[in-house]
Write an enzyme that holds these catalytic residues in place. Sequence first.
Site, PDB file in Angstrom:
ATOM      1  N   TYR A  57       7.132   1.199 -12.276  1.00  0.00           N
ATOM      2  CA  TYR A  57       6.716   0.050 -12.254  1.00  0.00           C
ATOM      3  C   TYR A  57       5.956  -0.244 -13.721  1.00  0.00           C
ATOM      4  O   TYR A  57       5.211  -1.290 -14.066  1.00  0.00           O
ATOM      5  CB  TYR A  57       5.161   0.064 -11.542  1.00  0.00           C
ATOM      6  CG  TYR A  57       5.306  -0.164  -9.841  1.00  0.00           C
ATOM      7  CD1 TYR A  57       6.135   0.780  -9.265  1.00  0.00           C
ATOM      8  CD2 TYR A  57       5.081  -1.355  -9.311  1.00  0.00           C
ATOM      9  CE1 TYR A  57       6.391   0.670  -7.768  1.00  0.00           C
ATOM     10  CE2 TYR A  57       5.520  -1.540  -7.893  1.00  0.00           C
ATOM     11  CZ  TYR A  57       6.205  -0.724  -7.184  1.00  0.00           C
ATOM     12  OH  TYR A  57       6.379  -0.862  -6.035  1.00  0.00           O
ATOM     13  N   LYS A 111      10.387  14.447  -5.795  1.00  0.00           N
ATOM     14  CA  LYS A 111      11.745  14.817  -5.704  1.00  0.00           C
ATOM     15  C   LYS A 111      12.095  15.690  -6.861  1.00  0.00           C
ATOM     16  O   LYS A 111      12.768  15.497  -7.688  1.00  0.00           O
ATOM     17  CB  LYS A 111      12.509  13.555  -5.741  1.00  0.00           C
ATOM     18  CG  LYS A 111      14.069  13.497  -5.488  1.00  0.00           C
ATOM     19  CD  LYS A 111      14.242  13.749  -4.054  1.00  0.00           C
ATOM     20  CE  LYS A 111      15.597  13.980  -3.932  1.00  0.00           C
ATOM     21  NZ  LYS A 111      15.987  14.224  -2.499  1.00  0.00           N
ATOM     22  N   ASP A 134      12.393  12.462   0.606  1.00  0.00           N
ATOM     23  CA  ASP A 134      13.200  11.742   1.837  1.00  0.00           C
ATOM     24  C   ASP A 134      12.584  12.879   3.082  1.00  0.00           C
ATOM     25  O   ASP A 134      12.566  12.056   4.347  1.00  0.00           O
ATOM     26  CB  ASP A 134      14.604  12.168   1.567  1.00  0.00           C
ATOM     27  CG  ASP A 134      14.777  13.720   0.611  1.00  0.00           C
ATOM     28  OD1 ASP A 134      13.543  14.319   0.386  1.00  0.00           O
ATOM     29  OD2 ASP A 134      16.047  13.981   0.614  1.00  0.00           O
ATOM     30  N   ASP A 194       4.973   3.477  -2.732  1.00  0.00           N
ATOM     31  CA  ASP A 194       5.402   2.119  -2.338  1.00  0.00           C
ATOM     32  C   ASP A 194       6.160   2.265  -0.992  1.00  0.00           C
ATOM     33  O   ASP A 194       5.782   1.664  -0.106  1.00  0.00           O
ATOM     34  CB  ASP A 194       6.118   1.141  -3.440  1.00  0.00           C
ATOM     35  CG  ASP A 194       6.306  -0.277  -2.843  1.00  0.00           C
ATOM     36  OD1 ASP A 194       5.382  -0.899  -2.406  1.00  0.00           O
ATOM     37  OD2 ASP A 194       7.525  -0.574  -2.916  1.00  0.00           O
ATOM     38  N   ASP A 236       4.925   1.915   3.362  1.00  0.00           N
ATOM     39  CA  ASP A 236       5.308   0.775   4.266  1.00  0.00           C
ATOM     40  C   ASP A 236       5.908   1.425   5.535  1.00  0.00           C
ATOM     41  O   ASP A 236       5.427   1.194   6.779  1.00  0.00           O
ATOM     42  CB  ASP A 236       6.569   0.093   3.861  1.00  0.00           C
ATOM     43  CG  ASP A 236       6.083  -1.247   3.221  1.00  0.00           C
ATOM     44  OD1 ASP A 236       5.230  -1.330   2.759  1.00  0.00           O
ATOM     45  OD2 ASP A 236       7.055  -2.261   2.957  1.00  0.00           O
TER      46      ASP A 236
HETATM   47  C1  IPM Z   1       2.516  -3.345  -2.451  1.00  0.00           C
HETATM   48  C2  IPM Z   1       3.779  -4.240  -2.800  1.00  0.00           C
HETATM   49  C3  IPM Z   1       3.571  -4.504  -4.257  1.00  0.00           C
HETATM   50  C4  IPM Z   1       4.229  -3.112  -4.933  1.00  0.00           C
HETATM   51  C5  IPM Z   1       4.627  -5.537  -4.619  1.00  0.00           C
HETATM   52  C6  IPM Z   1       4.401  -7.095  -4.074  1.00  0.00           C
HETATM   53  C7  IPM Z   1       4.707  -5.945  -6.499  1.00  0.00           C
HETATM   54  O1  IPM Z   1       4.908  -4.047  -2.144  1.00  0.00           O
HETATM   55  O2  IPM Z   1       1.506  -3.546  -2.752  1.00  0.00           O
HETATM   56  O3  IPM Z   1       3.033  -2.520  -1.914  1.00  0.00           O
HETATM   57  O4  IPM Z   1       5.247  -2.902  -4.855  1.00  0.00           O
HETATM   58  O5  IPM Z   1       3.437  -2.489  -5.102  1.00  0.00           O
HETATM   59 MN    MN Z   2       4.896  -2.453  -1.064  1.00  0.00          MN
END
Ligand code: IPM
Ligand code: MN
Length: 356
Positions: free
Chosen positions: A140, A192, A226, A250, A254
């Site tokens: 990032y 990793k 992984d 990130d 999710d």
């Molecule tokens: C999150 C989102 C952000 C990230 C994006 C929108 C820049 O996916 O907060 O996880 O990648 O951090």
């Molecule tokens: Mn995200």
Amino acid sequence: MPANHTYRIAVLPGDGTGPEVVREGLKVLDAVARKAGIRYDLHHYDLGGERYQKTGDILPDSVLEELRGFDAIYLGAIGHPDVAPGILEKGLLLRLRFELDQYINLRPVKLYPGVDCPLKDKGPADIDFVVVRENTEGLYSGMGGFQYKGTPHEVSTQIHITTRFGAERAIRYAFDLTRKRNRMKQLHLVGKTNVLTFVHDTWWRAFNEVGAADYPDIKREYAHVDATCMWFVKNPEWFDVIVVENMFGDIITDLGAMIQGGMGIAAGGNINPEGVSMFEPIGGSAPKYTGQDVICPLAAIGAVQMLLEHLGEADAAARVENAIVKALESGKIKSLSAGRMGMGTAAAGDLVAALV
Ligand code: IPM
Ligand code: MN
């Protein structure tokens, strides 16, 4: 905070469904503040895709300076279908994280009773961990670029930056949190190390040196990223606290959100322990559901809970969490997926606010 303190909270509802879930979060904040005798002032900012399209502003420097003066920031969602990917994300969300040095992205993964979990044979006792994602470095960093762009010889680079300082402060935060949670007293480093032998070696050594020197009471574990994805599905009960660099964090959060019931309930905090922190539902702006009163507001309400916790208002935070749990246990919310709640966004907010 001393009695009579009035918290100053900046509100950035943002894009898409952000404003409608933030409205419900604020409804719950209002309810809990009355009960707990908390005083606060809200200051709304209209940053996001709409304003960018009208005025070209993404994050004016003057607004950034103002934001430094708040006790906390409450964010809805950033991302607009008519704005090219990256402009708002980098110019607003990531810039806020970087400029305010919110070096921790804190993402609890907790399955509440009554929530549908996609994992067979796993329940609330199995899914209760926290991911501490480093939030200012890694891929990032924004470093890199193109050469010969648009030709057959096009070259692009996107550089991963890890600093010992950045890794170490995230690692220390995670060890402290593990101690404070006092659950399994176990911290996983996710990386990793078998392929990314430079940056993840820095993480590995920092993790072990800091752990051995200052946190002998905390058990250290390591998992490749992984394999972590595999364990999240197969054995989520193995995790207590995880510390991880930005990009992997990130991705795995999710997956974490899905096993706790989805984006309808996943909240996170962008934390600067020495500065101003920002709390958000992590699900994004969901443009196709905008204005339809179908999005689940529990993630945004969970972000309010985290905000209160961060301000040191532990009782108020616990009240909000209890209200979320009671709302789920009531059976009135049929699902956390958009359009399947069996009630509208505002009604779900009313339900939680009434239970506070
Ligand atoms: C999150 C989102 C952000 C990230 C994006 C929108 C820049 O996916 O907060 O996880 O990648 O951090
Ligand atoms: Mn995200």
